[in-house]
Design a protein around this motif. Structure first.
Motif, mmCIF file in Angstrom:
data_model
loop_
_atom_site.group_PDB
_atom_site.id
_atom_site.type_symbol
_atom_site.label_atom_id
_atom_site.label_comp_id
_atom_site.label_asym_id
_atom_site.label_seq_id
_atom_site.Cartn_x
_atom_site.Cartn_y
_atom_site.Cartn_z
ATOM 1 N N ARG A 1 0.743 -1.197 -0.137
ATOM 2 C CA ARG A 1 0.023 0.045 -0.021
ATOM 3 C C ARG A 1 0.848 1.155 -0.087
ATOM 4 N N SER A 2 1.837 1.370 -0.596
ATOM 5 C CA SER A 2 2.827 2.395 -0.419
ATOM 6 C C SER A 2 4.174 2.263 -1.621
ATOM 7 N N ASN A 3 4.537 3.194 -1.773
ATOM 8 C CA ASN A 3 5.878 3.483 -2.855
ATOM 9 C C ASN A 3 5.529 2.852 -4.090
ATOM 10 N N GLY A 4 4.015 2.988 -4.745
ATOM 11 C CA GLY A 4 3.859 2.392 -5.775
ATOM 12 C C GLY A 4 3.403 1.094 -6.134
ATOM 13 N N ARG A 5 3.667 0.113 -5.011
ATOM 14 C CA ARG A 5 3.831 -1.125 -5.273
ATOM 15 C C ARG A 5 2.549 -1.716 -4.916
ATOM 16 N N ASP A 6 2.195 -3.031 -5.126
ATOM 17 C CA ASP A 6 1.000 -3.880 -4.737
ATOM 18 C C ASP A 6 1.443 -5.239 -4.412
ATOM 19 N N ASP A 7 2.672 -5.418 -3.706
ATOM 20 C CA ASP A 7 2.966 -6.796 -3.097
ATOM 21 C C ASP A 7 2.028 -7.128 -1.983
ATOM 22 N N ALA A 8 1.976 -8.529 -1.784
ATOM 23 C CA ALA A 8 0.834 -8.894 -0.839
ATOM 24 C C ALA A 8 1.426 -8.452 0.469
ATOM 25 N N PRO A 9 0.708 -8.162 1.317
ATOM 26 C CA PRO A 9 0.895 -7.763 2.848
ATOM 27 C C PRO A 9 1.497 -8.834 3.448
ATOM 28 N N THR A 10 2.421 -8.480 4.402
ATOM 29 C CA THR A 10 2.868 -9.423 5.118
ATOM 30 C C THR A 10 2.363 -9.636 6.331
ATOM 31 N N VAL A 11 0.891 -9.354 6.372
ATOM 32 C CA VAL A 11 0.284 -9.696 7.727
ATOM 33 C C VAL A 11 -0.996 -10.334 7.283
#
Length: 262
Positions: free
Chosen positions: A252-262
């Motif tokens: 949700r930041s830095n323009g990325r859509d990686d899967a959350p770590t939680v």
């Protein structure tokens, strides 16, 4: 004088006629047979490789880690590493610290400033958190265990003043800084970490003590932690001054859509 006798060329072996066209060297199409000794040798080499692999990997990681702390270019962070981590340092060199000379200070807008030795931190109740480590550059190390003191425990012991709304973290490399808001810092998955992957934190991984902010990109988890200062407002950290998001939630930041770590 008589002329010298002409040199006589040495006899040459007859040319190799090659395989007899009347013979098929592989009549059944299965290839040449492999000897039992060769098979056993290959199996032995494979087994030796399996045994040696952890030691070779550990040595390679140690080499990269040591090199990174003396590499102001950051190029060591581009080298592949089977452990999944990349090693970054923004200082030209970082001297190691241990029980004899490590100190962590808690100060700023607090009622009871404190200084902790490494032994004092180890004596406090420890919490274990297992989460993915996600770098904003894209690499990810899944299921990484960290152990340490919940940051909120140190804040409560110091007595945070009402006007404090944020924290500035400093590091003994003399260069790196980070920040969190007070609500972010009080999450139960934010640690002053002393162990990673069930081992004491190595120097190259930010030891003996680093910050671990599980739900945020890994640049928030400051290595070589030496100072926790309570402030009125957020003071952007090293990478944030260079354009990274202050609130670094994974996905949700830095323009990325990686899967959350939680």
């Amino acid at each position: 004088m008589s002329p010298a006798p002409a040199a006589v060329p040495a006899p040459q072996p007859p040319p190799d006629p090659g395989p007899d066209p009347g013979l098929d060297p592989d009549p059944d199409g299965r290839g040449a047979p492999v000897g039992r000794r060769l098979v056993l040798g290959m199996v032995g080499l494979g087994a030796a490789g399996l045994v040696a692999a952890p030691y070779l990997q550990s040595g390679f990681e140690a080499f990269l880690g040591a090199a990174s702390t003396k590499d102001p270019t950051g190029l060591t962070g581009l080298l592949p590493n089977g452990g999944g981590f990349r090693y970054y340092s923004v200082a030209s060199s970082v001297p190691a610290r241990g029980p004899e000379n490590y100190r962590l200070t808690v100060d700023g807008l607090v009622d009871r400033p404190a200084t902790y030795t490494l032994d004092a931190l180890r004596a406090l109740p420890q919490t274990r958190v297992v989460r993915d480590v996600q770098c904003v550059t894209g690499w990810r190390v899944p299921g990484t265990p960290f152990e340490g003191v919940p940051l909120t425990r140190l804040l409560d012991a110091a007595g945070v003043r009402p006007e404090a709304r944020a924290i500035r973290f400093s590091c003994f490399d003399g260069t790196y800084t980070e920040s969190l808001t007070l609500p972010q810092a009080r999450r139960d998955d934010v640690l002053v970490a002393l162990r990673m992957q069930d081992e004491p934190l190595s120097h190259s991984h930010g030891g003996p003590v680093r910050l671990f902010v599980a739900p945020m990109y890994f640049y928030k988890s400051a290595k070589w932690l030496s100072g926790i200062t309570l402030t009125r407002d957020v003071e952007p950290g090293y990478w944030e001054d260079l354009g990274y998001d202050v609130d670094a939630w994974v996905g949700r930041s830095n323009g990325r859509d990686d899967a959350p770590t939680v």
